[in-house]
Write a protein that holds these residues in place. Structure first.
Motif, mmCIF file in Angstrom:
data_model
loop_
_atom_site.group_PDB
_atom_site.id
_atom_site.type_symbol
_atom_site.label_atom_id
_atom_site.label_comp_id
_atom_site.label_asym_id
_atom_site.label_seq_id
_atom_site.Cartn_x
_atom_site.Cartn_y
_atom_site.Cartn_z
ATOM 1 N N PRO A 116 0.802 -1.232 0.000
ATOM 2 C CA PRO A 116 0.000 0.000 0.000
ATOM 3 C C PRO A 116 0.829 1.274 0.000
ATOM 4 C CG PRO A 116 0.004 -1.005 2.179
ATOM 5 C CD PRO A 116 0.704 -1.973 1.272
ATOM 6 N N ILE A 117 2.122 1.186 0.292
ATOM 7 C CA ILE A 117 2.974 2.375 0.260
ATOM 8 C C ILE A 117 3.372 2.713 -1.167
ATOM 9 C CG2 ILE A 117 5.141 3.389 1.033
ATOM 10 C CD1 ILE A 117 3.175 3.051 3.274
ATOM 11 N N THR A 118 3.811 1.720 -1.935
ATOM 12 C CA THR A 118 4.269 1.957 -3.301
ATOM 13 C C THR A 118 3.174 1.769 -4.341
ATOM 14 O OG1 THR A 118 4.925 -0.351 -3.673
ATOM 15 C CG2 THR A 118 6.548 1.111 -2.636
ATOM 16 N N GLY A 119 2.096 1.056 -3.981
ATOM 17 C CA GLY A 119 1.043 0.749 -4.946
ATOM 18 C C GLY A 119 1.337 -0.473 -5.794
ATOM 19 N N ALA A 397 10.432 -0.288 -0.683
ATOM 20 C CA ALA A 397 11.185 -0.808 -1.828
ATOM 21 C C ALA A 397 10.240 -1.121 -2.981
ATOM 22 C CB ALA A 397 11.945 -2.068 -1.421
ATOM 23 N N LYS A 398 10.635 -0.760 -4.170
ATOM 24 C CA LYS A 398 9.838 -1.043 -5.354
ATOM 25 C C LYS A 398 10.043 -2.483 -5.787
ATOM 26 C CE LYS A 398 7.806 1.367 -7.741
ATOM 27 N NZ LYS A 398 6.350 1.573 -7.804
ATOM 28 N N ALA A 399 8.972 -3.085 -6.301
ATOM 29 C CA ALA A 399 9.036 -4.464 -6.780
ATOM 30 C C ALA A 399 9.600 -4.504 -8.188
ATOM 31 C CB ALA A 399 7.651 -5.107 -6.753
ATOM 32 N N ASP A 400 10.286 -5.623 -8.508
ATOM 33 C CA ASP A 400 10.719 -5.851 -9.872
ATOM 34 C C ASP A 400 9.509 -6.203 -10.727
ATOM 35 O OD1 ASP A 400 13.379 -5.470 -9.184
ATOM 36 O OD2 ASP A 400 13.619 -7.576 -8.612
ATOM 37 N N ALA A 401 9.693 -6.177 -12.027
ATOM 38 C CA ALA A 401 8.599 -6.527 -12.942
ATOM 39 C C ALA A 401 8.475 -8.039 -13.009
ATOM 40 C CB ALA A 401 8.846 -5.950 -14.333
ATOM 41 N N ILE A 402 7.906 -8.611 -11.943
ATOM 42 C CA ILE A 402 7.738 -10.061 -11.872
ATOM 43 C C ILE A 402 6.258 -10.399 -11.884
ATOM 44 C CG2 ILE A 402 9.888 -10.543 -10.670
ATOM 45 C CD1 ILE A 402 8.397 -10.426 -8.071
ATOM 46 N N CYS A 403 5.947 -11.555 -12.415
ATOM 47 C CA CYS A 403 4.583 -12.046 -12.479
ATOM 48 C C CYS A 403 3.727 -10.983 -13.166
ATOM 49 C CB CYS A 403 4.063 -12.364 -11.069
ATOM 50 S SG CYS A 403 2.519 -13.302 -11.055
ATOM 51 N N THR A 404 2.438 -10.887 -12.809
ATOM 52 C CA THR A 404 1.582 -9.842 -13.345
ATOM 53 C C THR A 404 1.557 -8.730 -12.333
ATOM 54 O OG1 THR A 404 -0.298 -11.044 -12.398
ATOM 55 C CG2 THR A 404 0.178 -11.381 -14.729
ATOM 56 N N THR A 406 1.602 -4.772 -11.306
ATOM 57 C CA THR A 406 1.262 -3.442 -11.736
ATOM 58 C C THR A 406 1.995 -2.435 -10.883
ATOM 59 O OG1 THR A 406 -0.942 -4.213 -12.362
ATOM 60 C CG2 THR A 406 -0.636 -1.835 -12.143
ATOM 61 N N GLN A 407 2.755 -1.593 -11.478
ATOM 62 C CA GLN A 407 3.568 -0.636 -10.734
ATOM 63 C C GLN A 407 2.719 0.520 -10.252
ATOM 64 O OE1 GLN A 407 6.819 -0.974 -9.947
ATOM 65 N NE2 GLN A 407 6.724 -2.999 -10.836
ATOM 66 N N GLY A 408 3.072 1.047 -9.070
ATOM 67 C CA GLY A 408 2.357 2.179 -8.493
ATOM 68 C C GLY A 408 3.171 3.443 -8.657
ATOM 69 N N VAL A 409 3.292 4.196 -7.552
ATOM 70 C CA VAL A 409 4.007 5.466 -7.638
ATOM 71 C C VAL A 409 5.489 5.220 -7.784
ATOM 72 C CG1 VAL A 409 2.287 6.638 -6.250
ATOM 73 C CG2 VAL A 409 4.226 5.554 -5.129
ATOM 74 N N SER A 410 6.193 6.177 -8.309
ATOM 75 C CA SER A 410 7.643 6.047 -8.502
ATOM 76 C C SER A 410 8.375 6.671 -7.341
ATOM 77 C CB SER A 410 8.030 6.720 -9.804
ATOM 78 O OG SER A 410 7.634 8.073 -9.806
#
Length: 410
Positions: A116-119, A397-404, A406-410
């Motif tokens: 919920p912090i990064t989305g 920490a931001k997640a890598d582009a893994i699985c499906t 969806t990226q949130g805020v930068s």
């Protein structure tokens, strides 16, 4: 004459990053808004993955002020409340919190990881891939409901009459609790799910296409990830170890049943290395014999795997415990001065009570393990009763582009 405030925008980047790594989540987010240079240093800290380990747990909840598109977050370090926006699509409940991620469900009871912090969001395998679930479609081939079979792994396989359940109710009825092996933003992660029927276990690794059923035993109450394996505790105090690292699951029972089934129990690895069991006991208040008021008490035990027993502890010293739908955890008060030593922070997590009384008040507070007394966390209580509030340790920490994902805020 007023002395002008010092200009800190020119601090060397390495010093600024070192300072940011010591900040709690609210302060770190505020620091990012100071100037462009600080925003870049903040982004560096988030990518490093160092800052999450310094965070003090918060309480996440729904409230009227935030509405359906946001969450309330009460910071124990600041004794202050904040609002967090929720990414689309909306969630319908949560069943776990671990490593700064929530295990949430959607309107079809499919599970998803949410920071919920990064989305950031990571989809998990659909509910229809679970062992006990069969989809029910209408004449047009549209999914209408699920059928859950009652089977506990005994052979020959005998199933009671399947239970049909609406899509949006299935998760609330069946999912009991979920925990993670690690931070999914750092790479591989396995989700262990305790679910009905019979409080059994299923797991899925991020990126898997289906859930994997562990049919060895039933009636699990809690689970943690410890020394590379999952440690699952039954309602009678037994502990099973599941090693999921090889081509097949390796299962060992390392502690037998120690008691008759209790109302609620938890397992946690303490920072000093011991594995602890926490027993929650509820009894009618003797001072109100004609009422329905219950008194809640907690007891903490150290597990002795050599003697195959548990030993009651008089206290936990300079540490604080957290129980509920979140992964059971133990924090050092020296590292997190906003917490109270020798106290247990609890949320309402009785599955049957939560379902039968969605509008009932929630039992949330702080328990003094020395004096056997409890206090409210905050007064007045700002949360709605649904979803039930849950502990959450922020992870920026931001997640890598893994699985499906969806990226949130930068």
């Amino acid at each position: 004459m007023e002395v002008p405030a010092p200009d800190l925008s020119g601090l060397p980047a390495d010093i600024l990053i070192s300072i940011f790594q010591l900040l709690e989540c609210p302060d770190l987010l505020r620091s990012a808004a100071v100037c462009t240079f600080w925003q870049k240093a903040y982004s560096t800290v988030r990518r490093s993955g160092v800052c999450p380990s310094r965070q003090t747990p918060c309480l996440l909840y729904c409230n009227e002020a935030a509405g359906v598109r946001a969450l309330g977050m009460y910071s124990l370090s600041e004794r202050n409340a904040y609002s967090l926006p929720l990414p689309e699509p909306p969630i319908s409940n949560w069943i776990g919190s671990s490593h700064g991620w929530l295990v949430t469900m959607d309107e079809k009871s499919d599970l998803m990881l949410l920071n919920p912090i990064t989305g950031d969001k990571i989809a998990l395998p659909p509910v229809t891939t679970m062992e006990h679930v069969k989809p029910v479609v209408n004449d047009d081939g549209v999914l209408e409901k699920y059928k859950m079979s009652f089977y506990d792994g005994e052979l020959p396989r005998v199933e009671d009459t399947p239970y049909a359940c609406p899509l949006d109710r299935y998760g609330d009825l069946v999912y009991l609790k979920a925990t993670l092996s690690s931070d999914p933003s750092a790479g591989e992660c396995t989700v262990m799910l305790i679910h009905q029927p019979y409080a059994q276990l299923s797991f899925a690794k991020v990126g898997d296409a289906h859930w994997n059923w562990l049919q060895m035993h039933s009636f699990y109450a809690d689970c943690i990830h410890h020394d590379g394996c999952f440690y699952a505790m039954t309602e009678a105090g037994a502990i099973d170890v599941f090693d999921l690292n090889g081509p097949s699951v390796v299962h060992r029972r390392i502690l037998p049943n120690l008691v008759r089934m209790v109302q609620k129990c938890y397992i946690v690895q303490a920072p000093w290395g011991d594995v602890l069991q926490i027993i929650k006991d509820e009894s009618l208040d003797p001072e109100q014999p004609d009422g329905e008021t219950y008194v809640t008490a907690y007891e903490v035990y150290k597990v002795d795997f050599v003697e195959l027993k548990r030993v009651k502890m008089r206290g936990i010293g300079e540490y604080a415990l957290f129980t509920g739908k979140s992964t059971t955890s133990c924090f050092s008060v020296k590292d997190h001065p906003g917490l109270m030593a020798n106290h247990l922070y609890f949320t309402h997590d009785d599955h049957d009570e939560l379902l039968s009384g969605k509008d009932d008040p929630r039992d949330i507070g702080v328990y003094d393990l020395e004096n056997d007394t409890r206090t409210n966390l905050v007064d007045p209580e700002p949360w709605r009763t649904w979803f039930p509030p849950i502990w959450f340790t922020p992870n920026l920490a931001k997640a890598d582009a893994i699985c499906t994902c969806t990226q949130g805020v930068s």
